[in-house]
Design an enzyme around this catalytic site. Structure first.
Site, short mmCIF file in Angstrom:
data_model
loop_
_atom_site.label_atom_id
_atom_site.label_comp_id
_atom_site.label_asym_id
_atom_site.label_seq_id
_atom_site.Cartn_x
_atom_site.Cartn_y
_atom_site.Cartn_z
N THR A 143 83.39 -39.55 37.66
CA THR A 143 84.78 -39.76 38.04
C THR A 143 85.04 -39.21 39.42
OG1 THR A 143 85.35 -39.40 35.73
CG2 THR A 143 87.16 -39.41 37.30
N LEU A 144 85.50 -40.08 40.32
CA LEU A 144 85.83 -39.62 41.67
C LEU A 144 87.32 -39.45 41.85
CD1 LEU A 144 83.47 -41.85 43.78
CD2 LEU A 144 83.29 -39.40 43.48
#
Lengths: 247, 273
Positions: free
Chosen positions: A25-26
């Site tokens: 997850t960015l």
């Protein structure tokens, strides 16, 4: 809250390069805004409104961000909604396994809070966080418990907690006006006061909220309702009094 | 046909050359220092007879408290005061400058200054500097047209509001205002609410602290209540007192008056026309 990876040495780039990025997850996509929770005389009260924003669009307006966990706890989540759904899957599995023991014991809020802390912190260590700030409240054997866990694993318990914007707008009000032995009506009034300020000042808030109550007897999550707002200030109606044409 | 000189001497005013350089550096990867909402809580509200302004008194230099008891409510005119948040030098300079301009304007017109005049002077100055003059102001006053309260942002935009907060503690103070403000407040209720909002900033925001300053402006009158509230007193004082170590010997105590170097000439030819 973006992670600054520009400082990594060149040799590390492969590990954190663009291919590996698709595995973690960015940034969050569909997000819920603040959750506010307080302890009161008989148990815990949580409030959260039902908006799910997709960036700057208010995409979903009936997102339930307050859920029951087992017999003794309720959880409220802000941040990425899909990660919250994943957390609910983990928690449902946790409670199921606990029930399968059939030993007369059941996980209380302290245990669930600790489990969540471990999950969040371990995911953060792998640079793949669950992008949520959680509020966990419950009552077991007469003991009230209210705690919070952030996406990096910061956790603590307190008499009143809030996530996101609630920290800036609701906590000052709660620090001033919370006291031991609030009745249910007083607690709801206090929470509504906080949610109203959030509605005025948080752009991702919608006027549709739920309040969850947990006591020794059990959990009630209220149906959605709206708050009354006031917009009739004379300076709003006529801001250019004394200077026609200005703004 | 006259040839236009290639390098003209600067005609004064703000030179935007360095802004171009900054943009080039950002493109090359330099991390630009972000806009600092430097530690302050300033508020204003309109009550039934006028406006009340409030401010905390902490000036910070990064993580250090530089001044524990500074003055953030600046005088603009006898009937107009202005609270300033942001870079202290910028707020001081811009409010002093507009205050002088207002005074000259009063001499020129022979009338009391209006709040919208101060507003326009401030916003046009800030806009022309494109946000580089980092001053966020809460301007309030009472003139012939009534009580007015405005906020002015560093880029030059303004709002007209019944209640306003600025600075890093603005959210904590706004939470108090949004839940407790209503129209038709009396003076005492207004002062109490402003003090509560500033205290909320002082206790919930790290960039704000120390004492509460309040200024009440009504028609024909202004009351500057410096240090209206001191909610952070120094409570611990050592009982032992302070004394020199026993080995210190006081050899001599003598007071020497400074010699006067300048001789004052009475009515001399100091400045002849």
């Amino acid at each position: 809250m973006t992670m600054n990876l520009a400082d990594s040495a060149p040799s590390m780039n492969n590990l954190l390069g663009s291919e590996a990025d698709s595995q973690r997850t960015l940034y969050p996509y569909v997000t819920g805004t603040s959750v506010v929770g307080i302890k009161y005389k008989d148990g815990i009260l949580l409030a959260a409104e039902m908006g799910g924003s997709y960036g700057s669009t208010l995409r979903y307006k009936t997102v339930e961000r307050l859920k029951t966990v087992g017999k003794h706890s309720i959880i409220g989540a802000s941040g990425e909604i899909s990660d919250f759904q994943e957390i609910m899957r983990y928690l449902d599995e946790l409670i199921l396994y606990d029930n399968m023991w059939d030993d007369g014991n059941s996980f209380g809020p302290k245990e669930v809070h600790n489990y969540l802390t471990r999950v969040m912190y371990n995911r953060r260590n792998k640079f793949n966080p669950l992008w949520n700030s959680l509020v966990l409240g419950g009552v077991k054997n007469g003991q009230k418990y209210l705690g919070t866990v952030s996406m990096i694993g910061v956790h603590y318990e307190d008499k009143h907690v809030a996530t996101g914007f609630g920290n800036h707008l609701a906590r000052p009000i709660l620090r001033d006006e919370w006291h031991e032995n609030l009745t249910f009506e007083e607690g709801v009034k206090l929470l509504e006061k906080c949610m109203r300020v959030l509605l005025y000042r948080d752009r991702s808030a919608v006027n549709k909220l739920q309040i969850a109550k947990i006591t020794e007897e059990g959990v009630t999550i209220s149906p959605p309702y709206a708050l009354k707002t006031f917009w009739d200030f004379s300076a709003f109606k006529n801001p250019t009094v004394g200077a026609e044409g200005s703004w | 046909m006259r040839k236009i000189a290639e390098s003209m001497p600067p005609k004064g005013g703000f030179s935007f050359d360095l802004c171009k350089r900054n943009e080039m550096l950002v493109q090359k990867g330099l991390k630009q220092p972000s806009f600092l909402k430097t530690g302050t809580t300033i508020v204003g509200l309109v009550f039934q007879d006028g406006v009340i302004l409030g401010a905390d008194t902490r000036a910070t230099e990064g993580p250090i408290v530089a001044d524990k008891n500074c003055e953030k409510i600046h005088y603009m005119a006898p009937n107009i005061y202005c609270c300033g948040a942001g870079t202290a030098a910028d707020t001081e300079a811009v409010t002093d400058m507009v205050s002088s301009q207002l005074k000259l304007h009063r001499y020129h017109t022979g009338r009391e200054s209006r709040v919208v005049t101060a507003l326009t002077l401030l916003k046009s100055h800030l806009f022309s500097y494109q946000g580089y003059v980092s001053a966020a102001l809460v301007l309030g006053g009472v003139d012939v047209t009534g009580p007015h309260l405005h906020t002015i942002y560093p880029h030059g935009s303004t709002d007209t509001l019944p209640f306003a907060t600025m600075g890093s503690g603005s959210l904590a103070a706004m939470a108090v205002f949004e839940s407790k403000y209503h129209e038709g407040l009396t003076r005492d209720e207004g002062v109490k609410l402003v003090a509560e909002a500033i205290c909320s900033g002082i206790f919930n925001d790290l960039g704000s602290g120390s004492n509460v300053d309040i200024c009440v402006i009504t028609k024909g009158k202004h009351e500057y209540l410096r240090n209206y509230m001191l909610p952070n007193p120094r409570t611990y004082v050592s009982e032992k007192g302070y004394s020199f170590a026993k080995k210190t010997e006081v050899l001599l105590t003598k007071i020497t008056p400074l010699r006067e170097l300048v001789e004052v000439i009475e009515g001399g030819d100091a400045m002849e026309e």
